[in-house]
Design a protein around this motif. Structure first.
Motif, mmCIF file in Angstrom:
data_model
loop_
_atom_site.group_PDB
_atom_site.id
_atom_site.type_symbol
_atom_site.label_atom_id
_atom_site.label_comp_id
_atom_site.label_asym_id
_atom_site.label_seq_id
_atom_site.Cartn_x
_atom_site.Cartn_y
_atom_site.Cartn_z
ATOM 1 N N PRO A 167 33.266 44.398 51.911
ATOM 2 C CA PRO A 167 33.588 45.662 52.544
ATOM 3 C C PRO A 167 34.772 45.984 53.848
ATOM 4 C CG PRO A 167 31.440 46.515 53.542
ATOM 5 C CD PRO A 167 31.406 45.139 52.625
ATOM 6 N N GLY A 168 35.043 46.719 53.812
ATOM 7 C CA GLY A 168 36.323 46.502 55.179
ATOM 8 C C GLY A 168 37.033 47.783 54.906
ATOM 9 N N ILE A 169 37.896 48.393 55.934
ATOM 10 C CA ILE A 169 39.016 48.574 56.246
ATOM 11 C C ILE A 169 40.183 48.735 55.551
ATOM 12 C CG2 ILE A 169 40.189 50.435 57.463
ATOM 13 C CD1 ILE A 169 37.582 51.236 57.904
ATOM 14 N N ALA A 170 40.425 47.408 56.117
ATOM 15 C CA ALA A 170 41.761 46.828 55.294
ATOM 16 C C ALA A 170 41.733 45.325 54.775
ATOM 17 C CB ALA A 170 42.950 46.999 55.540
ATOM 18 N N PHE A 171 42.437 44.241 53.290
ATOM 19 C CA PHE A 171 42.362 42.668 53.629
ATOM 20 C C PHE A 171 43.765 43.084 53.285
ATOM 21 C CE2 PHE A 171 38.061 44.273 52.375
ATOM 22 C CZ PHE A 171 37.292 43.517 52.831
ATOM 23 N N ASP A 172 44.132 41.353 53.356
ATOM 24 C CA ASP A 172 45.284 40.879 53.560
ATOM 25 C C ASP A 172 44.948 39.888 52.177
ATOM 26 O OD1 ASP A 172 45.325 38.379 54.891
ATOM 27 O OD2 ASP A 172 46.586 39.475 56.714
ATOM 28 N N ARG A 173 46.395 39.194 52.005
ATOM 29 C CA ARG A 173 46.751 38.054 50.723
ATOM 30 C C ARG A 173 45.545 36.850 51.480
ATOM 31 N NH1 ARG A 173 47.867 38.695 45.499
ATOM 32 N NH2 ARG A 173 48.447 40.719 45.264
ATOM 33 N N SER A 174 45.658 36.929 52.884
ATOM 34 C CA SER A 174 45.030 35.423 53.013
ATOM 35 C C SER A 174 43.602 35.538 53.676
ATOM 36 C CB SER A 174 45.996 34.951 54.931
ATOM 37 O OG SER A 174 47.456 35.097 54.452
ATOM 38 N N GLY A 175 43.304 36.605 53.691
ATOM 39 C CA GLY A 175 41.782 36.520 53.083
ATOM 40 C C GLY A 175 41.350 37.586 54.680
ATOM 41 N N ASN A 176 42.250 37.776 55.355
ATOM 42 C CA ASN A 176 41.404 38.647 56.913
ATOM 43 C C ASN A 176 41.399 40.114 56.448
ATOM 44 O OD1 ASN A 176 42.565 36.311 58.394
ATOM 45 N ND2 ASN A 176 44.746 37.265 58.060
ATOM 46 N N ARG A 177 40.722 40.474 57.094
ATOM 47 C CA ARG A 177 39.572 41.777 56.900
ATOM 48 C C ARG A 177 39.601 42.361 58.494
ATOM 49 N NH1 ARG A 177 34.685 42.923 58.722
ATOM 50 N NH2 ARG A 177 33.697 44.469 57.621
#
Length: 194
Positions: free
Chosen positions: A124-134
């Motif tokens: 889970p996470g608060i947010a992710f970007d398309r590069s896989g950063n969490r």
């Protein structure tokens, strides 16, 4: 602006976005995410690390039920300890007990995960970007766990789980932040290249 301030600002923006998502929509998106995960599971026997969802996270309940019915598949969920968490095996969702944060947890007597056995980890996470950063909650729990997993089992697949509102353009990254291999949303599985 310092990177930690950027992260906190992003957490607040994502939380605000999430507050506008109805429970009905969150449940529908969660079911779509579960279907997408099943469609993309690796072949063979699996050892899967997952999570019991907070209200702001995608609910993996239907996925867990399906995986528990698959012969040879082992499922592990986090159990919180005083300072950290550990993954312990589950055999049925009815066996879970309310734990820290009132989230369902495996029993303390359940088998402890060996990181070398992990096939797939769903984070889970608060947010992710398309590069896989969490972007996590800021306590570093999953960052430490993921660093250990990468150290002891670099072949494990790690997928971030994101409701639509949790996908963002860019996440500020610090040296200790490790990316996931893919991000699963209700609409797609985004394979991330590093």
């Amino acid at each position: 602006m310092h990177i930690r301030d950027e992260k906190e600002l992003l957490r607040q923006r994502i939380k605000e976005r999430g507050s506008r998502v109805s429970d009905k929509d969150r449940l529908a998106e969660s079911r779509s995410i579960c279907r997408r995960i099943v469609e993309n599971l690796p072949a063979g026997p699996l050892t899967v690390c997952a999570y019991a969802a907070m209200r702001s996270e995608a609910d993996l309940h239907t996925l867990l039920e399906e995986l528990l019915a698959r012969p040879g598949t082992r499922i592990f969920l986090p159990r919180f300890t005083r300072s950290f968490f550990e993954f312990r095996e589950i055999h049925a969702l009815d066996d879970l007990t309310p734990g820290r944060f009132n989230l369902p947890e495996p029993l303390p007597s359940s088998a402890l995960l060996n990181l070398k056995d992990v096939t797939l980890a769903l984070l889970p996470g608060i947010a992710f970007d398309r590069s896989g950063n969490r972007l996590g909650r800021g306590n570093g729990g999953y960052d430490r766990w993921l660093a250990d997993l990468r150290k002891f089992n670099p072949d494990a697949n790690v997928w971030g789980i994101a409701l639509e509102y949790q996908l963002t353009d860019k996440i500020p990254v610090e040296p200790h932040d490790l990316p996931v291999d893919a991000v699963v949303t209700p609409r797609e599985l985004i394979v991330c290249t590093m």
